[in-house]
Design a protein around this motif. Sequence first.
Motif: not given
Length: 123
Positions: A37-45
């Motif tokens: 989830e942290a990786e996806r959040a960073m990608l989205a951000f």
Amino acid sequence: MQPDHKRMSRMLGYTLTIGTPEAWQGFRRVAQVRMTEAERAMLAFFMLNTLSRDLAEGIARFALNAAGDPLPPFLGGMEDARSWAGWATRDELKAYALASFEAMTPQDQAAFFQHISTCEVAA
């Protein structure tokens, strides 16, 4: 490179090559499984920050199924308000509720407070 990251790199390449909404939907499903989830959040951000502010905000609202601004009443205030509230995000509900309360006359605020004081709140 971690195997899941290598798979995601290939998946991104395939998705960019195909370029269809279906391909991006597949990318989303694979990313949900292969990335934290942290990786996806960073990608989205960081991806949102590559876009113009208006486009980034529009995409974020769309992704969150935000209702946007309430429309002017058509058939009557309460029915339209309840319809809009059914689509609104939690942040939208809180913002418009507070702004509406603050815009009321002191008498209307007192009546509203009396009304919500007698309502049973679901836990």
